[in-house]
Design an enzyme around this catalytic site. Structure first.
Site, PDB file in Angstrom:
ATOM      1  N   TYR A  34       0.933  -1.165   0.005  1.00 24.06           N
ATOM      2  CA  TYR A  34      -0.085   0.023   0.061  1.00 24.06           C
ATOM      3  C   TYR A  34       0.903   1.266   0.112  1.00 24.06           C
ATOM      4  O   TYR A  34       1.609   1.550   1.039  1.00 24.06           O
ATOM      5  CB  TYR A  34      -0.748   0.050   1.354  1.00 24.06           C
ATOM      6  CG  TYR A  34      -1.895  -1.270   1.348  1.00 24.06           C
ATOM      7  CD1 TYR A  34      -2.083  -1.919   0.183  1.00 24.06           C
ATOM      8  CD2 TYR A  34      -2.522  -1.482   2.482  1.00 24.06           C
ATOM      9  CE1 TYR A  34      -3.116  -3.151   0.152  1.00 24.06           C
ATOM     10  CE2 TYR A  34      -3.263  -2.478   2.578  1.00 24.06           C
ATOM     11  CZ  TYR A  34      -3.567  -3.281   1.564  1.00 24.06           C
ATOM     12  OH  TYR A  34      -4.646  -4.552   1.514  1.00 24.06           O
ATOM     13  N   HIS A  69      -0.309 -12.023   0.959  1.00 25.64           N
ATOM     14  CA  HIS A  69      -1.213 -11.300   0.570  1.00 25.64           C
ATOM     15  C   HIS A  69      -1.774 -12.041  -0.680  1.00 25.64           C
ATOM     16  O   HIS A  69      -3.143 -12.051  -0.991  1.00 25.64           O
ATOM     17  CB  HIS A  69      -0.510  -9.943  -0.150  1.00 25.64           C
ATOM     18  CG  HIS A  69      -1.443  -8.663   0.003  1.00 25.64           C
ATOM     19  ND1 HIS A  69      -1.035  -7.564  -0.253  1.00 25.64           N
ATOM     20  CD2 HIS A  69      -2.907  -8.602  -0.149  1.00 25.64           C
ATOM     21  CE1 HIS A  69      -2.192  -6.791  -0.116  1.00 25.64           C
ATOM     22  NE2 HIS A  69      -3.080  -7.424  -0.332  1.00 25.64           N
TER      23      HIS A  69
HETATM   24  N1  LIG Z   1      -6.029  -8.492   1.115  1.00 25.52           N
HETATM   25  C1  LIG Z   1      -6.639  -7.820   0.072  1.00 25.52           C
HETATM   26  O1  LIG Z   1      -6.175  -8.131  -0.970  1.00 25.52           O
HETATM   27  C2  LIG Z   1      -7.090  -6.435   0.212  1.00 25.52           C
HETATM   28  C3  LIG Z   1      -7.461  -5.955  -0.928  1.00 25.52           C
HETATM   29  C4  LIG Z   1      -8.242  -4.706  -0.840  1.00 25.52           C
HETATM   30  C5  LIG Z   1      -8.428  -4.085   0.799  1.00 25.52           C
HETATM   31  N2  LIG Z   1      -7.894  -4.889   1.665  1.00 25.52           N
HETATM   32  C6  LIG Z   1      -7.863  -3.920   3.149  1.00 25.52           C
HETATM   33  O2  LIG Z   1      -9.290  -4.083   3.347  1.00 25.52           O
HETATM   34  C7  LIG Z   1      -9.622  -2.789   3.737  1.00 25.52           C
HETATM   35  C8  LIG Z   1     -11.079  -2.354   3.345  1.00 25.52           C
HETATM   36  O3  LIG Z   1     -11.209  -2.605   2.104  1.00 25.52           O
HETATM   37  P1  LIG Z   1     -11.362  -1.332   1.000  1.00 25.52           P
HETATM   38  O4  LIG Z   1     -10.911  -0.178   1.626  1.00 25.52           O
HETATM   39  O5  LIG Z   1     -10.746  -1.720  -0.220  1.00 25.52           O
HETATM   40  O6  LIG Z   1     -12.796  -1.168   0.734  1.00 25.52           O
HETATM   41  P2  LIG Z   1     -14.378  -0.890   1.508  1.00 25.52           P
HETATM   42  O7  LIG Z   1     -13.776  -0.893   3.186  1.00 25.52           O
HETATM   43  O8  LIG Z   1     -15.219  -1.850   1.190  1.00 25.52           O
HETATM   44  O9  LIG Z   1     -14.642   0.567   1.247  1.00 25.52           O
HETATM   45  C9  LIG Z   1     -13.874   1.606   1.448  1.00 25.52           C
HETATM   46  C10 LIG Z   1     -14.397   2.801   0.652  1.00 25.52           C
HETATM   47  O10 LIG Z   1     -15.714   3.237   1.131  1.00 25.52           O
HETATM   48  C11 LIG Z   1     -15.587   4.431   1.745  1.00 25.52           C
HETATM   49  N3  LIG Z   1     -16.388   4.498   3.071  1.00 25.52           N
HETATM   50  C12 LIG Z   1     -15.980   3.820   4.262  1.00 25.52           C
HETATM   51  N4  LIG Z   1     -16.999   3.808   5.026  1.00 25.52           N
HETATM   52  C13 LIG Z   1     -17.947   4.593   4.315  1.00 25.52           C
HETATM   53  C14 LIG Z   1     -19.295   5.085   4.786  1.00 25.52           C
HETATM   54  N5  LIG Z   1     -19.950   4.847   5.765  1.00 25.52           N
HETATM   55  N6  LIG Z   1     -19.973   5.813   3.752  1.00 25.52           N
HETATM   56  C15 LIG Z   1     -19.651   5.908   2.493  1.00 25.52           C
HETATM   57  N7  LIG Z   1     -18.468   5.622   2.149  1.00 25.52           N
HETATM   58  C16 LIG Z   1     -17.631   4.883   2.863  1.00 25.52           C
HETATM   59  C17 LIG Z   1     -14.134   4.846   1.793  1.00 25.52           C
HETATM   60  O11 LIG Z   1     -13.966   6.372   1.568  1.00 25.52           O
HETATM   61  P3  LIG Z   1     -13.567   7.261   2.510  1.00 25.52           P
HETATM   62  O12 LIG Z   1     -12.129   6.883   3.193  1.00 25.52           O
HETATM   63  O13 LIG Z   1     -13.279   8.719   2.161  1.00 25.52           O
HETATM   64  O14 LIG Z   1     -14.496   7.236   4.158  1.00 25.52           O
HETATM   65  C18 LIG Z   1     -13.390   4.026   0.644  1.00 25.52           C
HETATM   66  O15 LIG Z   1     -13.597   4.793  -0.366  1.00 25.52           O
HETATM   67  C19 LIG Z   1      -8.463  -1.984   3.298  1.00 25.52           C
HETATM   68  O16 LIG Z   1      -8.347  -0.594   3.729  1.00 25.52           O
HETATM   69  C20 LIG Z   1      -7.281  -2.868   3.192  1.00 25.52           C
HETATM   70  O17 LIG Z   1      -6.703  -2.676   4.392  1.00 25.52           O
HETATM   71  C21 LIG Z   1      -7.147  -6.024   1.472  1.00 25.52           C
END
Ligand SMILES: NC(=O)c1ccc[n+]([C@@H]2O[C@H](COP(=O)([O-])OP(=O)(O)OC[C@H]3O[C@@H](n4cnc5c(N)ncnc54)[C@H](OP(=O)(O)O)[C@@H]3O)[C@@H](O)[C@H]2O)c1
Length: 338
Positions: free
Chosen positions: A60, A129
């Protein structure tokens, strides 16, 4: 919001964590410009409210995300359960390049680099990962187990593996958590990985539980996002796929209205209720947000319980989603499901 959330254990002898974690990825990359001050304030507020599992990865921001959260982790080392990951290599000369590397020698090099960037002596939960099929899984997990023996890592996790792969790894060393994409939209993990995790006592840590923000209605088409936003390249959010998929968010909103809740809270409550539905020991979603207000909103989900009729309304959604989770699905677990 003042009360703190409940705790649960990752794996049979893993760490005790708040029932919702925090994904830190977007604080450094992928989802548009970020405000560092607000991101750091979000980390502090999360801990105040009982969030203890903080999720990052070496990839990241090419190390920047580990460097960003390092001072916060060090300031609260006893309370924070620090999760990071290795296996995805990047190249400075090609921003689009992604190589998958599970070589034992690479594992040893990667952990030292993460420890240095984070400024800590030990990582609480170290994930592979992505799976690199060129290296026998037992060799890679064996190298990870050596990190536990060396005191560099406390517990092991995997991301985007199938059920048979999870079983094979768990036979080499106990796996505390499986982190894979899981949401109302993305349910491929239920095919073989969730049943294996339930049997082995491995916790599920759903990533992208809000469908990268799409399930909240924050955007309905990738064209609404900034030019550099990673989601602009994801098939689910572009063109006809996006138009059809945006309609699928309506039932989530309807259920939310019935509770005076938000769509994000319903998406997270749905995941919490997968624990009982699949006989899992723990499901700990890690919604990603860079803002305190959204963190607090998301934590509100821990007090929300959906009824059977509501769950039934959400049940058919994933089968109707069009377009892949990634433009290139070759390194996902789906590609290796038989
Ligand atoms: N293992 C893997 O391959 C992998 C892949 C992807 C992600 N991850 C991990 O999983 C975590 C979460 O996944 P993600 O960030 O991809 O997706 P997510 O949690 O499904 O969604 C994050 C997005 O939603 C927005 N958001 C968050 N809360 C919200 C709410 N209450 N209302 C409206 N929008 C909201 C955030 O924007 P704002 O920041 O502006 O609130 C961001 O753009 C990542 O941070 C990472 O640590 C792991």
């Amino acid at each position: 919001m003042s009360s703190t959330i409940e705790t649960t254990r990752l794996g049979t002898d893993g760490p005790l964590v708040g029932v919702q974690g925090l994904g830190c990825m977007g604080m450094s990359e992928f989802y548009g410009p970020t405000d560092t001050g607000e991101a750091l304030a979000t980390l502090e507020r999360a801990l105040e409210l009982g969030v203890t599992l903080f999720d990052t990865a070496d990839v990241y921001g090419s190390g920047a995300n580990e460097e960003l959260i390092g001072p916060f982790v060090r300031a609260h080392r006893e309370q924070v359960v620090l999760a990071t990951k290795f296996a995805i290599e990047r190249r400075a000369d090609d921003p689009h390049y992604r190589g998958i590397n599970n070589d034992p020698a690479y594992v040893r090099k990667a952990v030292d680099a993460s420890l240095r960037r984070l400024g800590v002596d030990v990582i609480d939960l170290y994930y592979m990962h992505r799976r690199d099929p060129r290296v026998p899984l037992a060799e890679s997990v064996g190298a990870m187990a050596e990190l536990v023996a060396a005191g560099k890592v406390r517990h092991l996790g995997l991301s985007e593996v199938t059920g048979p792969e999870l079983r094979e790894a768990h036979a080499v060393h106990p796996i505390a958590a499986l982190q894979s994409e899981w949401s109302i939209f993305a349910r491929g993990v239920e095919r073989s990985a969730v049943p294996a995790a339930a049997e082995l006592g491995v916790a599920l840590v759903p990533y992208s539980p809000l469908g990268r923000g799409f399930l909240t209605g924050a955007f309905a088409d990738a064209g609404q996002l900034d030019a550099g936003d990673f989601r602009r390249h994801l098939p689910q959010f572009t063109g006809e796929n996006a138009a059809g998929n945006a309609e699928l968010v309506a039932p989530i909103r309807k259920v939310a209205e019935q509770h005076g809740a938000t769509a994000a809270q319903v998406a997270l409550a749905w995941l919490q209720q997968r624990t009982g539905a699949h006989g899992l020991t723990a499901v700990v979603p890690i919604p990603g947000t860079r803002r305190r207000a959204r963190l607090e909103e998301n934590l509100g989900a821990t007090r929300l319980v959906l009824g059977e009729e509501e769950l039934a309304e959400l049940e058919p959604i994933s089968a109707r989603v069009s377009g892949g989770r990634y433009a290139d699905m070759s390194s996902t677990a789906d590609a290796r499901e038989v």
